[in-house]
Design an enzyme around this catalytic site. Structure first.
Site, mmCIF file in Angstrom:
data_model
loop_
_atom_site.group_PDB
_atom_site.id
_atom_site.type_symbol
_atom_site.label_atom_id
_atom_site.label_comp_id
_atom_site.label_asym_id
_atom_site.label_seq_id
_atom_site.Cartn_x
_atom_site.Cartn_y
_atom_site.Cartn_z
ATOM 1 N N LYS A 89 3.447 -11.974 8.018
ATOM 2 C CA LYS A 89 2.032 -11.580 8.041
ATOM 3 C C LYS A 89 1.084 -12.668 7.504
ATOM 4 O O LYS A 89 -0.065 -12.754 7.935
ATOM 5 C CB LYS A 89 1.833 -10.295 7.231
ATOM 6 N N GLU A 111 -6.183 -2.951 7.265
ATOM 7 C CA GLU A 111 -5.345 -1.761 7.212
ATOM 8 C C GLU A 111 -3.922 -2.227 6.937
ATOM 9 O O GLU A 111 -3.567 -3.375 7.208
ATOM 10 C CB GLU A 111 -5.404 -0.995 8.541
ATOM 11 N N SER A 378 11.745 -10.861 10.196
ATOM 12 C CA SER A 378 10.300 -10.822 9.959
ATOM 13 C C SER A 378 9.892 -10.584 8.517
ATOM 14 O O SER A 378 8.796 -10.941 8.106
ATOM 15 C CB SER A 378 9.653 -9.747 10.846
#
Length: 393
Positions: A89, A111, A378
């Site tokens: 991210k 969010e 990830s």
């Protein structure tokens, strides 16, 4: 098609379905983004932050013991879990916060579901000296309490969302409402390849570093391209980041793994590509979990980051042209995948990533010869320890 058309569509998917109050901002953002991509100073600053701050390039690790376990697979992991904040991210939030600075915005909102995007956003905002508010569903706050504490420690305000399913969809709804009200001062950092144009293209652009690095690294190690790419899919940013740089390499098969929850024949899953229909959610047209009259259904996954009833429009496009295959894995299968990787390779993956790990067993049975696969690792599992302990104790 590797870029959307002028209206932001990938084929029939994507677009910009937003309130009039946000149209001008989206158009301004699109112009700024297209300009920034050509701006050497922007690219230099972004690359500096990726390298010296986030920790890129990440390793492409050959998992020899796991490969031996499955016999028919030669497994490589793209180690996004080794990045600062613990997941992919941060790639996107660093890029978007640089755009926010160029737009002279003073406040960041976001969010989050699993909390990793929230942590990455709070991190990037702290780095740039910007105020940060993060919307998060009450259910996700409970199961991701560690990440909630991390966000608050970084100076962000975590705003609980009690509406609907109290998860990612509802957090995104509240963030958009906030944005409509505070459009002049506020920049909304969306965490996945979803939302209205230009967000799907923009997030993919910042995450494509995953596949760009993996392609070069694999060619150095194996002197050829991989047979398969494998990644979990919620909104789908880690998967699209891996897939997109291989789009034109037709010999490379792409597999996205959705959350089957308690089963695709139950009402408790998060697999819109497998069981959904085409509709509009959060400003974009894609596959959705919805009723016959267009009401959005409640999604379910053991992984908070996959607990979303929609998917990025470019994934719907890849499915429609058969460039990628989308499969699904149940909650218990994901838990088994997590334990397998932990005990064979000493790597504890996030519950989201564990869905991709779990699918390796099915892929191993499918292949007819020794095949190579790059799996996007990830995120790491630190954030999920509380949930995992309850589930397997």
């Amino acid at each position: 098609m590797t870029t959307p058309d002028k209206s932001g569509h990938f084929g029939e998917f994507g677009g910009r379905y937003m309130p009039e109050t946000l149209m001008t901002l989206h158009e301004d953002l699109e112009r700024l983004f297209q300009s920034a991509k050509k701006d050497a100073s922007f690219k230099k600053e972004f690359q500096f932050l990726l390298k010296d701050y986030a920790g890129r390039p990440t390793n492409l690790y050959f998992a020899s013991r796991l490969s031996g376990h499955f016999k028919t697979l030669k497994i490589y992991f793209k180690r996004e879990d080794l990045l600062h904040t613990g997941a992919h991210k941060i790639n996107n939030t660093l890029g978007q916060v640089l755009l926010a600075k160029r737009m002279k915005k003073k406040r960041i909102i976001a969010e989050t579901g699993a909390g990793q995007h929230g942590v990455a956003t709070a991190t990037a905002a702290a780095l740039m000296g910007l105020k940060c508010d993060v919307y998060m569903g009450e259910e996700d706050i409970e199961r991701q309490s560690l990440n909630v504490f991390r966000m608050r420690l970084l100076g962000a305000k975590v705003i609980p969302v009690s509406s609907g399913s109290k998860t990612l969809k509802d957090a995104m709804n509240e963030a958009i409402r906030d944005w409509v009200t505070n459009v002049e001062s506020t920049f909304y950092i969306i965490g996945s390849v979803a939302g209205a144009h230009p967000y799907p293209e923009m997030v993919r652009y910042f995450q494509a570093v995953i596949g760009q690095e993996a392609r070069k690294q694999f060619m150095i190690k194996e002197k050829k391209l991989p047979d398969y790419l494998l990644a979990c899919v919620g909104g789908g940013s880690n998967a699209m980041g891996l897939f997109h740089p291989f789009f034109k390499d037709k010999t490379v098969k792409m597999i996205g793994v959705e959350a089957a929850g308690l089963g695709l024949n139950s009402e408790e899953h998060a697999a819109p590509l497998a069981k959904g229909s085409i509709g509009v959610l959060h400003g974009s047209k894609s596959d959705l979990l919805q009723t016959k009259d267009g009401q959005i259904k409640v999604a379910h996954s053991i992984a908070a980051g996959l607990d979303y009833p929609g998917v990025g429009p470019e994934h719907s496009y890849y499915k429609s042209i058969k460039r990628a295959e989308y499969v699904s894995v149940k909650d218990q299968e994901a838990l088994s995948g997590l334990k397998l990787l932990s005990q064979i390779e000493g790597i504890i993956p996030a519950l989201e990533t564990s869905h991709a790990i779990a699918y390796l067993e099915k892929l191993a049975r499918r292949v007819k010869r020794k095949s190579s696969v790059i799996v996007c690792l990830s995120g790491r599992g630190d954030k999920d320890m509380g949930s995992i302990e309850k589930l397997i104790s």
